[in-house]
Design a protein around this motif. Structure first.
Motif, PDB file in Angstrom:
ATOM      1  N   VAL A 259       0.878  -1.341  -0.037  1.00 14.11           N
ATOM      2  CA  VAL A 259      -0.059   0.014  -0.092  1.00 14.11           C
ATOM      3  C   VAL A 259       0.705   1.214   0.023  1.00 14.11           C
ATOM      4  O   VAL A 259       1.703   1.357   0.711  1.00 14.11           O
ATOM      5  CB  VAL A 259      -1.041  -0.192   1.199  1.00 14.11           C
ATOM      6  N   LYS A 260       0.521   2.185  -0.892  1.00 15.04           N
ATOM      7  CA  LYS A 260       1.254   3.247  -1.162  1.00 15.04           C
ATOM      8  C   LYS A 260       0.413   4.648  -0.562  1.00 15.04           C
ATOM      9  O   LYS A 260       0.761   5.549  -0.249  1.00 15.04           O
ATOM     10  CB  LYS A 260       1.743   3.688  -2.548  1.00 15.04           C
ATOM     11  N   GLN A 299      -4.249   2.943  14.603  1.00 18.04           N
ATOM     12  CA  GLN A 299      -3.266   2.015  14.848  1.00 18.04           C
ATOM     13  C   GLN A 299      -2.688   1.551  13.337  1.00 18.04           C
ATOM     14  O   GLN A 299      -1.628   1.406  13.102  1.00 18.04           O
ATOM     15  CB  GLN A 299      -3.791   0.717  15.387  1.00 18.04           C
ATOM     16  N   LEU A 300      -3.665   1.735  12.303  1.00 19.76           N
ATOM     17  CA  LEU A 300      -3.168   1.717  10.866  1.00 19.76           C
ATOM     18  C   LEU A 300      -2.327   2.790  10.659  1.00 19.76           C
ATOM     19  O   LEU A 300      -1.287   2.251   9.844  1.00 19.76           O
ATOM     20  CB  LEU A 300      -4.621   1.963  10.280  1.00 19.76           C
ATOM     21  N   GLU A 301      -2.426   3.887  10.909  1.00 23.10           N
ATOM     22  CA  GLU A 301      -1.591   5.044  10.576  1.00 23.10           C
ATOM     23  C   GLU A 301      -0.135   4.576  11.297  1.00 23.10           C
ATOM     24  O   GLU A 301       1.024   4.871  10.453  1.00 23.10           O
ATOM     25  CB  GLU A 301      -1.730   6.244  11.164  1.00 23.10           C
ATOM     26  N   GLU A 302      -0.081   3.974  12.551  1.00 23.67           N
ATOM     27  CA  GLU A 302       1.315   3.592  13.061  1.00 23.67           C
ATOM     28  C   GLU A 302       1.806   2.763  12.592  1.00 23.67           C
ATOM     29  O   GLU A 302       3.041   2.520  12.073  1.00 23.67           O
ATOM     30  CB  GLU A 302       0.932   3.052  14.497  1.00 23.67           C
ATOM     31  N   LEU A 303       0.862   1.509  11.863  1.00 24.37           N
ATOM     32  CA  LEU A 303       1.248   0.593  11.150  1.00 24.37           C
ATOM     33  C   LEU A 303       2.074   0.933   9.737  1.00 24.37           C
ATOM     34  O   LEU A 303       3.144   0.273   9.174  1.00 24.37           O
ATOM     35  CB  LEU A 303       0.360  -0.326  10.824  1.00 24.37           C
ATOM     36  N   ALA A 304       1.570   1.827   9.045  1.00 17.53           N
ATOM     37  CA  ALA A 304       2.046   2.445   7.577  1.00 17.53           C
ATOM     38  C   ALA A 304       3.486   2.992   8.074  1.00 17.53           C
ATOM     39  O   ALA A 304       3.736   3.733   8.745  1.00 17.53           O
ATOM     40  CB  ALA A 304       1.072   3.502   7.275  1.00 17.53           C
ATOM     41  N   GLY A 305       4.174   2.872   7.011  1.00 18.40           N
ATOM     42  CA  GLY A 305       5.743   3.411   6.811  1.00 18.40           C
ATOM     43  C   GLY A 305       5.560   4.806   6.506  1.00 18.40           C
ATOM     44  O   GLY A 305       4.347   5.296   6.071  1.00 18.40           O
ATOM     45  N   PRO A 306       6.464   5.625   6.507  1.00 17.36           N
ATOM     46  CA  PRO A 306       6.494   7.131   6.295  1.00 17.36           C
ATOM     47  C   PRO A 306       6.431   7.343   4.709  1.00 17.36           C
ATOM     48  O   PRO A 306       5.971   8.544   4.494  1.00 17.36           O
ATOM     49  CB  PRO A 306       7.853   7.591   6.715  1.00 17.36           C
ATOM     50  N   GLU A 307       6.569   6.120   3.975  1.00 22.60           N
ATOM     51  CA  GLU A 307       6.091   6.521   2.489  1.00 22.60           C
ATOM     52  C   GLU A 307       4.745   6.600   2.159  1.00 22.60           C
ATOM     53  O   GLU A 307       4.300   6.792   1.024  1.00 22.60           O
ATOM     54  CB  GLU A 307       7.001   5.426   1.790  1.00 22.60           C
ATOM     55  N   VAL A 308       4.026   6.062   3.001  1.00 18.79           N
ATOM     56  CA  VAL A 308       2.608   5.792   2.785  1.00 18.79           C
ATOM     57  C   VAL A 308       1.791   7.351   2.898  1.00 18.79           C
ATOM     58  O   VAL A 308       1.942   7.749   3.756  1.00 18.79           O
ATOM     59  CB  VAL A 308       1.866   4.963   3.587  1.00 18.79           C
ATOM     60  N   GLU A 309       0.942   7.759   1.925  1.00 13.96           N
ATOM     61  CA  GLU A 309       0.405   8.902   1.827  1.00 13.96           C
ATOM     62  C   GLU A 309      -0.973   8.629   2.278  1.00 13.96           C
ATOM     63  O   GLU A 309      -1.676   7.669   2.067  1.00 13.96           O
ATOM     64  CB  GLU A 309       0.310   9.710   0.370  1.00 13.96           C
ATOM     65  N   PHE A 310      -1.522   9.611   3.024  1.00 15.19           N
ATOM     66  CA  PHE A 310      -3.039   9.620   3.651  1.00 15.19           C
ATOM     67  C   PHE A 310      -3.764  10.745   2.886  1.00 15.19           C
ATOM     68  O   PHE A 310      -3.345  11.874   2.884  1.00 15.19           O
ATOM     69  CB  PHE A 310      -3.041   9.606   5.036  1.00 15.19           C
ATOM     70  N   PHE A 311      -4.920  10.448   2.492  1.00 11.09           N
ATOM     71  CA  PHE A 311      -6.038  11.463   1.826  1.00 11.09           C
ATOM     72  C   PHE A 311      -7.182  11.422   2.397  1.00 11.09           C
ATOM     73  O   PHE A 311      -7.587  10.054   2.528  1.00 11.09           O
ATOM     74  CB  PHE A 311      -5.858  11.213   0.357  1.00 11.09           C
ATOM     75  N   ARG A 334      -1.511  13.002   9.238  1.00  8.51           N
ATOM     76  CA  ARG A 334      -0.608  13.200   8.143  1.00  8.51           C
ATOM     77  C   ARG A 334      -1.727  13.432   6.842  1.00  8.51           C
ATOM     78  O   ARG A 334      -1.044  13.600   5.740  1.00  8.51           O
ATOM     79  CB  ARG A 334       0.394  12.537   7.839  1.00  8.51           C
ATOM     80  N   VAL A 335      -2.865  13.605   6.998  1.00  6.35           N
ATOM     81  CA  VAL A 335      -3.896  13.325   6.113  1.00  6.35           C
ATOM     82  C   VAL A 335      -3.672  14.738   5.186  1.00  6.35           C
ATOM     83  O   VAL A 335      -3.486  15.841   5.563  1.00  6.35           O
ATOM     84  CB  VAL A 335      -5.276  13.121   6.574  1.00  6.35           C
ATOM     85  N   LYS A 336      -4.149  14.384   3.900  1.00  5.80           N
ATOM     86  CA  LYS A 336      -4.145  15.596   2.812  1.00  5.80           C
ATOM     87  C   LYS A 336      -5.625  15.733   2.173  1.00  5.80           C
ATOM     88  O   LYS A 336      -5.969  14.590   2.008  1.00  5.80           O
ATOM     89  CB  LYS A 336      -3.131  15.804   2.106  1.00  5.80           C
ATOM     90  N   PRO A 337      -5.866  16.761   1.634  1.00  7.16           N
ATOM     91  CA  PRO A 337      -7.227  16.709   1.003  1.00  7.16           C
ATOM     92  C   PRO A 337      -7.248  16.086  -0.462  1.00  7.16           C
ATOM     93  O   PRO A 337      -6.180  16.354  -0.990  1.00  7.16           O
ATOM     94  CB  PRO A 337      -7.778  18.311   0.925  1.00  7.16           C
TER      95      PRO A 337
END
Length: 389
Positions: A259-260, A299-311, A334-337
């Motif tokens: 997942v990216k 918990q999912l955000e903690e699991l995701a690596g720094p390369e994963v983007e959130f929108f 770290r979410v973005k619109p």
């Protein structure tokens, strides 16, 4: 056709005497109401004379006759005797009811732990101090229910909560739910005005059976059970996977292989239209995520690596901006619109989409500050249109 019962003279006296000023004012002194034609018609001329004589014999009133004839011009009574009048009429004394209401409200205020709702009780005590008692004060279990919701620290089904607090699994929903929700919306610091009712109750640990998290993508979930852990993967469900409330309670994200991007989507049609991708996890947000959902997603955000983007993708309106801010503050830091910018707005506006923003909503939109959505906010205010995506 049956005639309506006439008022007694004693009932008329008590009715005109019963004012907020009397309920909270002096307990001594005299009142001197005039006997007008309106009073005679309400009580009856003969009845008024007979009843006045009875009350005078009981030393509760004094009458003043008109200059000529037997009619009564005015009566006098002492405020000290009003309690006896209520007893004689078989009517509850409002002063006693006021005192009981004050004691009840004070007791529940003192037993409340959640500071959010102390102002509600303070305002109510002020209102009672002015001689007025709201109708819900007499509703059985109202304050008990409000305090139980406000101070709840467990995760309970709504029926469990009702059975525990009231001994009846349906009592809360059938008698108190709507009244208490009004107070939660007004005073609850964890509540947003755009939240659905079930979402509001979920903030206080009271769950409805329709709470669930829908996702589409390669999310791996471990769920604790009686026989150990059970592992499930969204790769097995390319059309979408649903985690119910019990799974959210017992489960946690265990993997995001490949997942990216993680994309939360407010609109159900948009979520359903997304095609399965190995590099993207789509999550239907439905509005404001509940505490159980937030715990799982953090918990999912903690699991995701720094390369994963959130929108996050919401409607281009006041509600959508509030939901995005909620996501940023309480779910994914770290979410973005996504699709909530000037170009997206202009594209749909030029295509004829949009509904006029109402005056009260416009004022609220002007007051909200979300830096990432400043351009979107400016567009909505400029054209006076909100756009559902």
């Amino acid at each position: 056709m049956a005639q309506s019962r006439k008022m007694t003279l004693l009932e008329w006296i008590l009715k005109q005497n019963d004012t907020p000023g009397w309920r909270t004012g002096a307990v001594s002194g005299e009142r001197h109401p005039e006997i007008t034609q309106e009073v005679i018609e309400a009580v009856g001329k003969r009845e008024l004379l007979d009843q006045a004589a009875e009350l005078e014999n009981a030393q509760l009133i004094r009458t003043v006759p008109r200059e000529f004839g037997y009619d009564i011009a005015r009566i006098h009574y002492r405020l000290e005797d009003v309690g006896k009048m209520y007893e004689r009429a078989g009517i509850p004394d409002p002063r006693e009811e006021l005192a009981r209401a004050k004691r009840t409200v004070q007791e529940y205020r003192d037993s409340l732990k959640n500071p959010d709702f102390k102002p509600f009780y303070d305002e109510l005590l002020e209102q009672i101090g002015r001689g007025s008692v709201p109708s819900y004060v007499g509703v059985e279990h109202f304050f008990r229910g409000l305090n139980a919701v406000a101070d709840n620290e467990e995760s309970l089904w709504e029926t469990q909560f009702s059975a525990r607090v009231f001994g009846n699994a349906k009592y809360f929903k059938e008698n108190l739910r709507e009244r208490i929700l009004l107070k939660l919306y007004r005073y609850g610091s964890v509540v947003d005005e755009e939240m659905e009712k079930d979402e509001v109750l979920a903030e206080y640990g009271i769950m409805s059976y329709n709470q669930q998290l829908e996702s589409k993508g390669p999310l791996v979930v471990d769920t604790a059970g009686d026989e150990g852990f059970c592992r499930s993967s969204g790769e097995t469900f390319p059309k979408g996977m649903v985690l119910n409330a019990q799974t959210l309670e017992a489960g946690f994200p265990a993997g995001l292989p490949g997942v990216k991007r993680v994309v939360t989507i407010e609109n159900k049609a948009n979520y359903e239209s997304m095609k399965y991708r190995r590099d993207t996890l789509y999550i239907y947000s439905h509005g404001f995520f509940s505490p159980k959902e937030r715990r799982f997603l953090r918990q999912l955000e903690e699991l995701a690596g720094p390369e994963v983007e959130f929108f996050h993708w919401s409607d281009m309106d006041y509600g959508g901006i509030r939901i995005y801010r909620f996501m940023k503050e309480k779910v994914f830091g770290r979410v973005k619109p996504l699709n909530m910018d000037r170009d997206s707005y202009e594209k749909y506006r030029m295509a004829g989409a949009g509904l006029p923003i109402k005056g009260d909503k416009r004022a609220k939109l002007e007051a909200i500050e979300v830096p990432e959505l400043a351009e979107l906010k400016a567009c909505i205010l400029k054209y006076g249109l909100e756009i559902e995506q």
